[in-house]
Design a protein around this motif. Structure first.
Motif, PDB file in Angstrom:
ATOM      1  N   THR A 286       0.833  -1.207   0.000  1.00 35.66           N
ATOM      2  CA  THR A 286       0.000   0.000   0.000  1.00 35.66           C
ATOM      3  C   THR A 286       0.863   1.249   0.000  1.00 35.66           C
ATOM      4  N   VAL A 287       1.891   1.285   0.843  1.00 39.22           N
ATOM      5  CA  VAL A 287       2.802   2.433   0.882  1.00 39.22           C
ATOM      6  C   VAL A 287       3.488   2.598  -0.475  1.00 39.22           C
ATOM      7  N   ARG A 288       3.960   1.503  -1.049  1.00 44.89           N
ATOM      8  CA  ARG A 288       4.612   1.554  -2.361  1.00 44.89           C
ATOM      9  C   ARG A 288       3.682   2.175  -3.397  1.00 44.89           C
ATOM     10  N   GLU A 289       2.427   1.744  -3.403  1.00 49.77           N
ATOM     11  CA  GLU A 289       1.467   2.257  -4.383  1.00 49.77           C
ATOM     12  C   GLU A 289       1.128   3.721  -4.127  1.00 49.77           C
ATOM     13  N   GLU A 290       0.820   4.065  -2.892  1.00 46.88           N
ATOM     14  CA  GLU A 290       0.395   5.424  -2.574  1.00 46.88           C
ATOM     15  C   GLU A 290       1.496   6.454  -2.791  1.00 46.88           C
ATOM     16  N   LEU A 291       2.751   6.057  -2.567  1.00 47.27           N
ATOM     17  CA  LEU A 291       3.867   7.001  -2.692  1.00 47.27           C
ATOM     18  C   LEU A 291       4.683   6.773  -3.967  1.00 47.27           C
ATOM     19  N   ASP A 292       4.241   5.853  -4.812  1.00 47.27           N
ATOM     20  CA  ASP A 292       4.909   5.561  -6.081  1.00 47.27           C
ATOM     21  C   ASP A 292       6.402   5.271  -5.869  1.00 47.27           C
ATOM     22  N   ILE A 293       6.688   4.332  -4.971  1.00 53.44           N
ATOM     23  CA  ILE A 293       8.064   3.972  -4.639  1.00 53.44           C
ATOM     24  C   ILE A 293       8.547   2.884  -5.589  1.00 53.44           C
ATOM     25  N   GLU A 294       9.654   3.142  -6.284  1.00 55.73           N
ATOM     26  CA  GLU A 294      10.244   2.165  -7.191  1.00 55.73           C
ATOM     27  C   GLU A 294      11.621   1.717  -6.746  1.00 55.73           C
ATOM     28  N   ASN A 295      12.119   2.283  -5.663  1.00 58.30           N
ATOM     29  CA  ASN A 295      13.490   1.997  -5.263  1.00 58.30           C
ATOM     30  C   ASN A 295      13.705   2.416  -3.811  1.00 58.30           C
ATOM     31  N   ALA A 296      13.621   1.448  -2.912  1.00 57.12           N
ATOM     32  CA  ALA A 296      13.852   1.750  -1.504  1.00 57.12           C
ATOM     33  C   ALA A 296      14.378   0.515  -0.787  1.00 57.12           C
ATOM     34  N   PHE A 297      15.190   0.758   0.212  1.00 56.04           N
ATOM     35  CA  PHE A 297      15.609  -0.287   1.134  1.00 56.04           C
ATOM     36  C   PHE A 297      14.914  -0.011   2.450  1.00 56.04           C
ATOM     37  N   LEU A 298      14.687  -1.057   3.248  1.00 56.93           N
ATOM     38  CA  LEU A 298      13.927  -0.863   4.477  1.00 56.93           C
ATOM     39  C   LEU A 298      14.541  -1.625   5.626  1.00 56.93           C
ATOM     40  N   THR A 299      14.204  -1.158   6.803  1.00 53.92           N
ATOM     41  CA  THR A 299      14.570  -1.834   8.038  1.00 53.92           C
ATOM     42  C   THR A 299      13.423  -1.640   9.020  1.00 53.92           C
ATOM     43  N   GLY A 300      13.267  -2.587   9.952  1.00 51.79           N
ATOM     44  CA  GLY A 300      12.166  -2.461  10.894  1.00 51.79           C
ATOM     45  C   GLY A 300      12.325  -3.355  12.106  1.00 51.79           C
ATOM     46  N   ILE A 301      11.470  -3.064  13.100  1.00 52.87           N
ATOM     47  CA  ILE A 301      11.371  -3.856  14.323  1.00 52.87           C
ATOM     48  C   ILE A 301       9.910  -3.871  14.740  1.00 52.87           C
ATOM     49  N   GLY A 302       9.565  -4.747  15.675  1.00 49.87           N
ATOM     50  CA  GLY A 302       8.188  -4.772  16.149  1.00 49.87           C
ATOM     51  C   GLY A 302       7.841  -6.080  16.809  1.00 49.87           C
ATOM     52  N   ALA A 303       6.551  -6.425  16.722  1.00 48.05           N
ATOM     53  CA  ALA A 303       6.053  -7.664  17.308  1.00 48.05           C
ATOM     54  C   ALA A 303       4.996  -8.251  16.384  1.00 48.05           C
ATOM     55  N   VAL A 304       5.067  -9.574  16.192  1.00 47.05           N
ATOM     56  CA  VAL A 304       4.107 -10.271  15.335  1.00 47.05           C
ATOM     57  C   VAL A 304       3.607 -11.522  16.045  1.00 47.05           C
ATOM     58  N   ASP A 305       2.406 -11.966  15.636  1.00 47.89           N
ATOM     59  CA  ASP A 305       1.882 -13.209  16.203  1.00 47.89           C
ATOM     60  C   ASP A 305       1.780 -14.319  15.164  1.00 47.89           C
ATOM     61  N   THR A 306       2.027 -13.980  13.919  1.00 46.70           N
ATOM     62  CA  THR A 306       2.090 -14.961  12.842  1.00 46.70           C
ATOM     63  C   THR A 306       3.181 -14.529  11.884  1.00 46.70           C
ATOM     64  N   VAL A 307       4.016 -15.471  11.481  1.00 50.48           N
ATOM     65  CA  VAL A 307       5.059 -15.168  10.507  1.00 50.48           C
ATOM     66  C   VAL A 307       5.255 -16.391   9.611  1.00 50.48           C
ATOM     67  N   THR A 308       5.371 -16.149   8.324  1.00 58.26           N
ATOM     68  CA  THR A 308       5.669 -17.217   7.378  1.00 58.26           C
ATOM     69  C   THR A 308       7.083 -17.019   6.880  1.00 58.26           C
ATOM     70  N   LEU A 309       7.928 -18.026   7.149  1.00 56.95           N
ATOM     71  CA  LEU A 309       9.332 -17.965   6.783  1.00 56.95           C
ATOM     72  C   LEU A 309       9.603 -18.886   5.601  1.00 56.95           C
ATOM     73  N   GLY A 310      10.520 -18.448   4.761  1.00 54.74           N
ATOM     74  CA  GLY A 310      10.928 -19.265   3.638  1.00 54.74           C
ATOM     75  C   GLY A 310      12.427 -19.461   3.630  1.00 54.74           C
ATOM     76  N   HIS A 311      12.839 -20.576   3.078  1.00 49.19           N
ATOM     77  CA  HIS A 311      14.254 -20.870   2.888  1.00 49.19           C
ATOM     78  C   HIS A 311      14.414 -21.362   1.467  1.00 49.19           C
ATOM     79  N   TYR A 312      15.333 -20.750   0.706  1.00 44.90           N
ATOM     80  CA  TYR A 312      15.519 -21.097  -0.691  1.00 44.90           C
ATOM     81  C   TYR A 312      16.624 -22.128  -0.847  1.00 44.90           C
ATOM     82  N   ASP A 313      16.299 -23.207  -1.526  1.00 47.24           N
ATOM     83  CA  ASP A 313      17.268 -24.247  -1.843  1.00 47.24           C
ATOM     84  C   ASP A 313      17.777 -23.974  -3.255  1.00 47.24           C
ATOM     85  N   VAL A 314      19.024 -23.516  -3.369  1.00 47.11           N
ATOM     86  CA  VAL A 314      19.583 -23.141  -4.667  1.00 47.11           C
ATOM     87  C   VAL A 314      19.688 -24.344  -5.591  1.00 47.11           C
TER      88      VAL A 314
END
Length: 136
Positions: free
Chosen positions: A26-54
């Motif tokens: 939503t932020v990307r769309e509303e602010l027309d972001i095409e190039n950004a790096f991000l960092t964050g912290i917080g708390a979650v109660d559900t997370v889906t993790l992935g691991h890539y097998d090359v």
């Protein structure tokens, strides 16, 4: 969700129940972001993790539920893709991490997006099967 633009940065706060990646889209769309790096912290109660097998060129994903502190959230936002990695810790201070395919905020989630000048579009790398930055 609330956000504030300040120069080349966007400061974002997410509230309980919000989906992290949907909010970033939503932020990307509303602010027309095409190039950004991000960092964050917080708390979650559900997370889906992935691991890539090359070797197999595929992701294995697993969803975790519980009360997690987000100790690190990093990634990039391009016009065609949002790519994030997350590290979370549980009540026993054990941590899990990997590619973030989804997360739901339980307390708060705070992020800073920093815009750059290079559009972060992706192209398929045949060697690895991954979408990588197209810097040509």
């Amino acid at each position: 969700m609330d956000y504030v633009e300040e120069g080349d940065r966007v400061v974002v706060r997410l509230d309980p129940g919000e989906r992290v990646l949907d909010s970033l889209a939503t932020v990307r769309e509303e602010l027309d972001i095409e190039n950004a790096f991000l960092t964050g912290i917080g708390a979650v109660d559900t997370v889906t993790l992935g691991h890539y097998d090359v070797d197999e060129q595929e992701y294995a994903e697993e969803e975790f539920t519980g009360q997690f502190e987000v100790t690190s959230f990093l990634g990039n936002v391009g016009p065609d893709k949002i790519h994030t990695h997350i590290q979370v810790a549980d009540r026993e201070f054990e941590s899990l991490g990997g590619h973030c395919s989804g997360a739901r905020v339980s307390g708060t989630f705070e992020m800073v997006l920093t815009r750059g000048e290079t559009p972060l579009t992706h192209q398929l790398d045949e060697r690895t099967g991954l979408d990588v930055f197209d810097l040509d």
